[in-house]
Write a protein that holds these residues in place. Structure first.
Motif, PDB file in Angstrom:
ATOM      1  N   VAL A  97       0.869  -1.178   0.000  1.00 28.40           N
ATOM      2  CA  VAL A  97       0.000   0.000   0.000  1.00 28.40           C
ATOM      3  C   VAL A  97       0.902   1.224   0.000  1.00 28.40           C
ATOM      4  O   VAL A  97       1.736   1.375   0.903  1.00 28.40           O
ATOM      5  N   PRO A  98       0.780   2.086  -1.002  1.00 30.74           N
ATOM      6  CA  PRO A  98       1.661   3.253  -1.056  1.00 30.74           C
ATOM      7  C   PRO A  98       1.537   4.105   0.212  1.00 30.74           C
ATOM      8  O   PRO A  98       0.433   4.466   0.613  1.00 30.74           O
ATOM      9  N   PRO A  99       2.669   4.421   0.840  1.00 31.10           N
ATOM     10  CA  PRO A  99       2.630   5.257   2.043  1.00 31.10           C
ATOM     11  C   PRO A  99       2.473   6.735   1.686  1.00 31.10           C
ATOM     12  O   PRO A  99       2.483   7.109   0.514  1.00 31.10           O
ATOM     13  N   LYS A 100       2.340   7.548   2.709  1.00 32.09           N
ATOM     14  CA  LYS A 100       2.295   9.002   2.530  1.00 32.09           C
ATOM     15  C   LYS A 100       3.653   9.479   1.997  1.00 32.09           C
ATOM     16  O   LYS A 100       4.674   8.800   2.124  1.00 32.09           O
ATOM     17  N   ALA A 101       3.668  10.676   1.443  1.00 30.89           N
ATOM     18  CA  ALA A 101       4.855  11.212   0.772  1.00 30.89           C
ATOM     19  C   ALA A 101       6.089  11.207   1.671  1.00 30.89           C
ATOM     20  O   ALA A 101       7.167  10.798   1.237  1.00 30.89           O
ATOM     21  N   THR A 102       5.962  11.668   2.913  1.00 36.48           N
ATOM     22  CA  THR A 102       7.151  11.723   3.776  1.00 36.48           C
ATOM     23  C   THR A 102       7.694  10.335   4.077  1.00 36.48           C
ATOM     24  O   THR A 102       8.901  10.154   4.190  1.00 36.48           O
ATOM     25  N   GLU A 103       6.816   9.338   4.171  1.00 38.14           N
ATOM     26  CA  GLU A 103       7.289   7.965   4.390  1.00 38.14           C
ATOM     27  C   GLU A 103       7.957   7.436   3.125  1.00 38.14           C
ATOM     28  O   GLU A 103       8.951   6.712   3.211  1.00 38.14           O
ATOM     29  N   THR A 148      22.129  11.244  -3.227  1.00 35.10           N
ATOM     30  CA  THR A 148      20.672  11.104  -3.300  1.00 35.10           C
ATOM     31  C   THR A 148      20.075  10.940  -1.913  1.00 35.10           C
ATOM     32  O   THR A 148      19.030  11.539  -1.605  1.00 35.10           O
ATOM     33  N   ALA A 149      20.719  10.152  -1.057  1.00 35.87           N
ATOM     34  CA  ALA A 149      20.232   9.989   0.319  1.00 35.87           C
ATOM     35  C   ALA A 149      20.221  11.335   1.034  1.00 35.87           C
ATOM     36  O   ALA A 149      19.261  11.672   1.740  1.00 35.87           O
ATOM     37  N   TRP A 150      21.267  12.137   0.843  1.00 31.69           N
ATOM     38  CA  TRP A 150      21.327  13.465   1.458  1.00 31.69           C
ATOM     39  C   TRP A 150      20.168  14.331   0.959  1.00 31.69           C
ATOM     40  O   TRP A 150      19.484  14.996   1.749  1.00 31.69           O
ATOM     41  N   MET A 151      19.940  14.335  -0.350  1.00 32.52           N
ATOM     42  CA  MET A 151      18.873  15.163  -0.908  1.00 32.52           C
ATOM     43  C   MET A 151      17.500  14.718  -0.405  1.00 32.52           C
ATOM     44  O   MET A 151      16.628  15.558  -0.143  1.00 32.52           O
ATOM     45  N   LEU A 152      17.315  13.431  -0.265  1.00 32.25           N
ATOM     46  CA  LEU A 152      16.047  12.929   0.263  1.00 32.25           C
ATOM     47  C   LEU A 152      15.901  13.297   1.739  1.00 32.25           C
ATOM     48  O   LEU A 152      14.826  13.754   2.159  1.00 32.25           O
ATOM     49  N   ARG A 153      16.956  13.112   2.523  1.00 31.96           N
ATOM     50  CA  ARG A 153      16.890  13.487   3.947  1.00 31.96           C
ATOM     51  C   ARG A 153      16.582  14.982   4.106  1.00 31.96           C
ATOM     52  O   ARG A 153      15.853  15.369   5.016  1.00 31.96           O
ATOM     53  N   ALA A 154      17.115  15.794   3.211  1.00 31.33           N
ATOM     54  CA  ALA A 154      16.859  17.253   3.283  1.00 31.33           C
ATOM     55  C   ALA A 154      15.375  17.550   3.110  1.00 31.33           C
ATOM     56  O   ALA A 154      14.871  18.513   3.690  1.00 31.33           O
ATOM     57  N   GLN A 155      14.678  16.724   2.350  1.00 32.60           N
ATOM     58  CA  GLN A 155      13.226  16.904   2.168  1.00 32.60           C
ATOM     59  C   GLN A 155      12.452  16.652   3.466  1.00 32.60           C
ATOM     60  O   GLN A 155      11.333  17.118   3.605  1.00 32.60           O
ATOM     61  N   LEU A 156      13.055  15.900   4.356  1.00 31.23           N
ATOM     62  CA  LEU A 156      12.372  15.538   5.612  1.00 31.23           C
ATOM     63  C   LEU A 156      12.551  16.568   6.722  1.00 31.23           C
ATOM     64  O   LEU A 156      11.896  16.469   7.757  1.00 31.23           O
ATOM     65  N   GLU A 157      13.440  17.523   6.500  1.00 31.43           N
ATOM     66  CA  GLU A 157      13.677  18.562   7.513  1.00 31.43           C
ATOM     67  C   GLU A 157      12.429  19.423   7.701  1.00 31.43           C
ATOM     68  O   GLU A 157      11.753  19.743   6.749  1.00 31.43           O
ATOM     69  N   GLU A 158      12.176  19.776   8.918  1.00 35.00           N
ATOM     70  CA  GLU A 158      11.006  20.631   9.236  1.00 35.00           C
ATOM     71  C   GLU A 158      11.347  22.101   9.047  1.00 35.00           C
ATOM     72  O   GLU A 158      12.362  22.577   9.323  1.00 35.00           O
TER      73      GLU A 158
END
Length: 158
Positions: A97-103, A148-158
């Motif tokens: 089941v596709p998770p929410k965007a942040t997941e 890529t991991a860094w760029m994805l983690r940056a998306q998770l910052e509040e």
């Protein structure tokens, strides 16, 4: 099968090929998960994540062939079935089941980090065998997965 005489022992070629098979499985699994998320992203970040995931899955798709071809250059058969990839991969399959965007972002960041660890784990063996082409391939893959991991983690910052 004809003899392979490229200056790397049969034992090293086999061990490196097995390691590259794990890297291929991780890369393909991450490709499939990223493509799945590209198709199934929803929410306010749809446009930016849809485009970002497309860039990422395209890069991953373009990476599987050089990894498989390196295995073949070493004289071994590249794994290429879902069953083989499921056994070899260090990361889980995409959620049913596709998770929410942040997941989705977290799963992909974790996947790139796991794939980087798989690539990094081969360096000692590759250096011992003086296998510079594989070392070059691993270096390229590591740079991409870490960035890529860094760029994805940056998306998770509040």
């Amino acid at each position: 099968m004809t003899t392979v005489n490229i200056g790397i022992s049969a034992e090293h070629r086999e061990a490196i090929s097995q390691g590259l098979g794990r890297l291929l499985a991780d890369t393909y699994t991450l490709y499939l998960t990223t493509h799945n998320f590209h198709w199934n992203i929803t929410g306010p970040m749809f446009n930016s994540l849809h485009a970002m995931f497309m860039t990422q899955y395209t890069e991953l798709w373009n990476a599987v062939d050089p990894i498989a071809e390196r295995i073949r250059s070493l004289g071994h058969v590249a794994p290429g079935s879902y069953a083989q990839f499921a056994k070899l991969a260090s990361l889980p399959d995409a959620p049913q089941v596709p998770p929410k965007a942040t997941e989705m972002i977290r799963i992909l960041a974790d996947g790139h980090e796991a794939t980087a660890r798989t690539a990094r784990s081969l360096f000692k063996l590759v250096e011992e065998a003086s296998d510079e082409p594989t070392a070059d391939l691993l270096t390229q893959r590591l740079a991409i997965h870490e960035q890529t991991a860094w760029m994805l983690r940056a998306q998770l910052e509040e």
